[in-house]
Design a protein around this motif. Sequence first.
Motif, mmCIF file in Angstrom:
data_model
loop_
_atom_site.group_PDB
_atom_site.id
_atom_site.type_symbol
_atom_site.label_atom_id
_atom_site.label_comp_id
_atom_site.label_asym_id
_atom_site.label_seq_id
_atom_site.Cartn_x
_atom_site.Cartn_y
_atom_site.Cartn_z
ATOM 1 N N GLN A 4 49.834 33.850 47.571
ATOM 2 C CA GLN A 4 49.100 34.913 48.253
ATOM 3 C C GLN A 4 49.457 36.294 47.712
ATOM 4 O OE1 GLN A 4 46.517 34.643 50.502
ATOM 5 N NE2 GLN A 4 46.692 32.540 49.769
ATOM 6 N N LEU A 5 50.653 36.443 47.164
ATOM 7 C CA LEU A 5 50.994 37.712 46.516
ATOM 8 C C LEU A 5 50.053 37.967 45.344
ATOM 9 C CD1 LEU A 5 54.911 37.583 46.482
ATOM 10 C CD2 LEU A 5 53.402 38.592 48.204
ATOM 11 N N THR A 6 49.835 36.940 44.526
ATOM 12 C CA THR A 6 48.903 37.086 43.409
ATOM 13 C C THR A 6 47.473 37.240 43.901
ATOM 14 O OG1 THR A 6 50.310 35.863 41.866
ATOM 15 C CG2 THR A 6 47.957 35.905 41.376
ATOM 16 N N ALA A 7 47.106 36.515 44.978
ATOM 17 C CA ALA A 7 45.753 36.609 45.518
ATOM 18 C C ALA A 7 45.431 38.024 45.989
ATOM 19 C CB ALA A 7 45.577 35.628 46.672
ATOM 20 N N VAL A 8 46.443 38.767 46.425
ATOM 21 C CA VAL A 8 46.253 40.168 46.812
ATOM 22 C C VAL A 8 46.348 41.075 45.599
ATOM 23 C CG1 VAL A 8 47.246 42.074 48.139
ATOM 24 C CG2 VAL A 8 47.072 39.802 49.163
ATOM 25 N N ALA A 9 47.268 40.785 44.681
ATOM 26 C CA ALA A 9 47.519 41.670 43.546
ATOM 27 C C ALA A 9 46.337 41.744 42.593
ATOM 28 C CB ALA A 9 48.776 41.207 42.800
ATOM 29 N N VAL A 10 45.662 40.621 42.339
ATOM 30 C CA VAL A 10 44.569 40.624 41.365
ATOM 31 C C VAL A 10 43.413 41.519 41.809
ATOM 32 C CG1 VAL A 10 42.801 39.198 40.254
ATOM 33 C CG2 VAL A 10 45.162 38.394 40.348
ATOM 34 N N PRO A 11 42.837 41.342 43.019
ATOM 35 C CA PRO A 11 41.760 42.263 43.412
ATOM 36 C C PRO A 11 42.230 43.708 43.532
ATOM 37 C CG PRO A 11 42.382 40.819 45.240
ATOM 38 C CD PRO A 11 43.045 40.284 44.019
ATOM 39 N N LYS A 12 43.486 43.915 43.941
ATOM 40 C CA LYS A 12 44.019 45.274 44.005
ATOM 41 C C LYS A 12 44.029 45.911 42.619
ATOM 42 C CE LYS A 12 46.676 48.869 45.077
ATOM 43 N NZ LYS A 12 46.056 50.114 45.571
ATOM 44 N N GLN A 13 44.499 45.169 41.609
ATOM 45 C CA GLN A 13 44.559 45.719 40.262
ATOM 46 C C GLN A 13 43.164 45.961 39.705
ATOM 47 O OE1 GLN A 13 46.794 43.378 37.464
ATOM 48 N NE2 GLN A 13 46.745 44.975 35.889
ATOM 49 N N ILE A 14 42.237 45.036 39.970
ATOM 50 C CA ILE A 14 40.866 45.222 39.491
ATOM 51 C C ILE A 14 40.241 46.462 40.123
ATOM 52 C CG2 ILE A 14 38.535 44.237 39.573
ATOM 53 C CD1 ILE A 14 39.801 41.495 39.186
ATOM 54 N N TYR A 15 40.467 46.651 41.416
ATOM 55 C CA TYR A 15 39.903 47.837 42.072
ATOM 56 C C TYR A 15 40.551 49.111 41.542
ATOM 57 C CZ TYR A 15 38.114 50.960 45.638
ATOM 58 O OH TYR A 15 37.473 51.998 46.264
ATOM 59 N N ASP A 16 41.870 49.069 41.285
ATOM 60 C CA ASP A 16 42.540 50.254 40.745
ATOM 61 C C ASP A 16 41.974 50.636 39.378
ATOM 62 O OD1 ASP A 16 44.147 50.430 42.952
ATOM 63 O OD2 ASP A 16 45.912 49.517 42.009
ATOM 64 N N ILE A 17 41.599 49.648 38.570
ATOM 65 C CA ILE A 17 41.082 49.922 37.230
ATOM 66 C C ILE A 17 39.645 50.419 37.281
ATOM 67 C CG2 ILE A 17 40.465 48.862 35.013
ATOM 68 C CD1 ILE A 17 42.800 46.905 35.461
ATOM 69 N N THR A 18 38.827 49.786 38.126
ATOM 70 C CA THR A 18 37.385 50.063 38.113
ATOM 71 C C THR A 18 36.927 51.012 39.208
ATOM 72 O OG1 THR A 18 36.861 48.187 39.552
ATOM 73 C CG2 THR A 18 36.996 47.763 37.170
ATOM 74 N N GLY A 19 37.652 51.033 40.339
ATOM 75 C CA GLY A 19 37.184 51.798 41.488
ATOM 76 C C GLY A 19 35.938 51.213 42.110
ATOM 77 N N GLY B 203 35.822 37.177 42.045
ATOM 78 C CA GLY B 203 35.802 35.994 42.890
ATOM 79 C C GLY B 203 34.908 34.909 42.317
ATOM 80 N N LEU B 204 33.759 35.311 41.779
ATOM 81 C CA LEU B 204 32.863 34.350 41.148
ATOM 82 C C LEU B 204 33.485 33.765 39.891
ATOM 83 C CD1 LEU B 204 30.059 33.035 41.206
ATOM 84 C CD2 LEU B 204 29.228 34.965 39.837
ATOM 85 N N ALA B 205 34.180 34.619 39.123
ATOM 86 C CA ALA B 205 34.842 34.154 37.901
ATOM 87 C C ALA B 205 35.885 33.088 38.209
ATOM 88 C CB ALA B 205 35.495 35.337 37.175
ATOM 89 N N LEU C 111 41.974 40.234 32.982
ATOM 90 C CA LEU C 111 42.268 39.787 34.342
ATOM 91 C C LEU C 111 41.327 38.663 34.774
ATOM 92 C CD1 LEU C 111 43.010 43.155 36.145
ATOM 93 C CD2 LEU C 111 44.537 41.188 36.085
ATOM 94 N N MET C 112 40.045 38.800 34.461
ATOM 95 C CA MET C 112 39.083 37.789 34.881
ATOM 96 C C MET C 112 39.271 36.485 34.098
ATOM 97 S SD MET C 112 35.716 40.161 35.571
ATOM 98 C CE MET C 112 34.747 38.896 36.384
ATOM 99 N N VAL C 113 39.627 36.594 32.810
ATOM 100 C CA VAL C 113 39.908 35.393 32.021
ATOM 101 C C VAL C 113 41.131 34.671 32.582
ATOM 102 C CG1 VAL C 113 40.680 34.553 29.773
ATOM 103 C CG2 VAL C 113 38.799 36.194 29.908
ATOM 104 N N LEU C 114 42.180 35.429 32.905
ATOM 105 C CA LEU C 114 43.383 34.819 33.467
ATOM 106 C C LEU C 114 43.104 34.201 34.834
ATOM 107 C CD1 LEU C 114 46.161 37.430 32.548
ATOM 108 C CD2 LEU C 114 45.780 35.174 31.541
ATOM 109 N N LEU C 115 42.284 34.875 35.628
ATOM 110 C CA LEU C 115 41.939 34.329 36.935
ATOM 111 C C LEU C 115 41.156 33.024 36.788
ATOM 112 C CD1 LEU C 115 41.922 34.735 40.007
ATOM 113 C CD2 LEU C 115 39.789 36.021 39.755
#
Length: 433
Positions: free
Chosen positions: A56-71, A80-82, A135-139
């Motif tokens: 769950q730490l990673t489940a929170v960290a990934v969308p957080k990092q994506i939002y920080d990069i893209t806004g 999520g689809l990826a 990030l999406m490839v790793l996810l």
Amino acid sequence: MDTSESSSTEPDTAPPAAPAPPRRGWRRWAMDTRPLRIPAYRRLWSSTIVTAVGSQLTAVAVPKQIYDITGSSAWVGYAGLAGLVPMVVFALWGGAVADTVDRRKLLLVTNSGIAVTSLLFWAQAVTGLDSVVVLMVLLALQQAFFGLNSPARNASIARLVPAGELPAANALGSTVMQTGLVAGPLLAGVLIPVIGLPVLYLIDALALCVTVWAVFRLPALPPLGEGPARRAGVREIAAGFRYISGHKVLLLSFLADIVAMVLGMPRALFPQLAAQTYASYGEGLALGVLFAGIPVGAVLGGLFSGVFSRARRHGWMVIGAVVGWGVAIAGFGLSGNLWLAVAFLAAAGVADMVSMVFRGAILLSAATDEMRGRMQGVFTVVVAGGPRLADVLHGTSGSAFGPRAAVAGGGALVVAVMLALAAAVPALRRYRV
């Protein structure tokens, strides 16, 4: 290494069930822990305690990092689809693979793959790569490994635990996972400002090493029987679906979950309800407790699973749990008071726990070992896909009819459809162990 518990000496099949001692007083209500007496299952379950929070730490960290990069929240949705598509594909294939190879070896490979993926998440974060594509490839890679891993892990339980203790084993595992859903995001929210995203990824990777070690200590779990070796291809996957269609109790167990989740999972409407119906309580508070309501109820249901884990009429337990879920969701939709609404969500969480326990037990006991991996592959797809379909259905109906009407109507439909299925197909009503 203690040879009495090593992988070379433990049996390949579940040991016979020991007579259950009489339970008096509060112990009749408490969680049934008999499966933990089995060393192999105890190791597997203990590793889940660590990884339930770490994942769950990673489940929170990934969308957080994506939002920080893209806004952009849209990119979070694309992520999520990826993750969903490879998880679905590899869960179906992974179920077929789990029926043709030693499940212990498959678990070693896939858990190691998930751990390496977490290390790669850490590496891209600590180097400041800031690439959404990476990030999406790793996810996608992580979810592919998860899709391969989950059917083998779930199918292995029936080889480690006696049939009479499968509901208790499912309750133990589900309680840990639901606890992780509550504690993991809360812990991530506290830790992100203190230690940052890279360390969260690293903690998850280290937790997965515990799982790899626990799997290494399991007994060998090769396919049972003396038949010719099979290949895990499209033909084997299709055979799994034919097996489901020919066994009504299995088909009904899947349909019960689809009915409950697609028609009755209202999480897509939580933000709108928090902003409109429960705004007077504080939008942030309302949103947090709405999302926590169902997992908290599921954890409570697991802690007191001694009430139901010894039941033998598994079919009626599933029917009653799904109907109870629908009633609780309808009550939630009709509630204008936040705390009453959360109480209904918690009741829904208890019903969901009961449903998970007995649907899982039916899949493990009603299917033969050569089919269990494929049944668990389909189960993984249904569990992951149902709530996502519900997000679309409830989002559109909430816009058309209002969020409370959509939620209450969905709950009422769950009750009506489940009762109609139970009346039309008696196989589930009659199923018992």
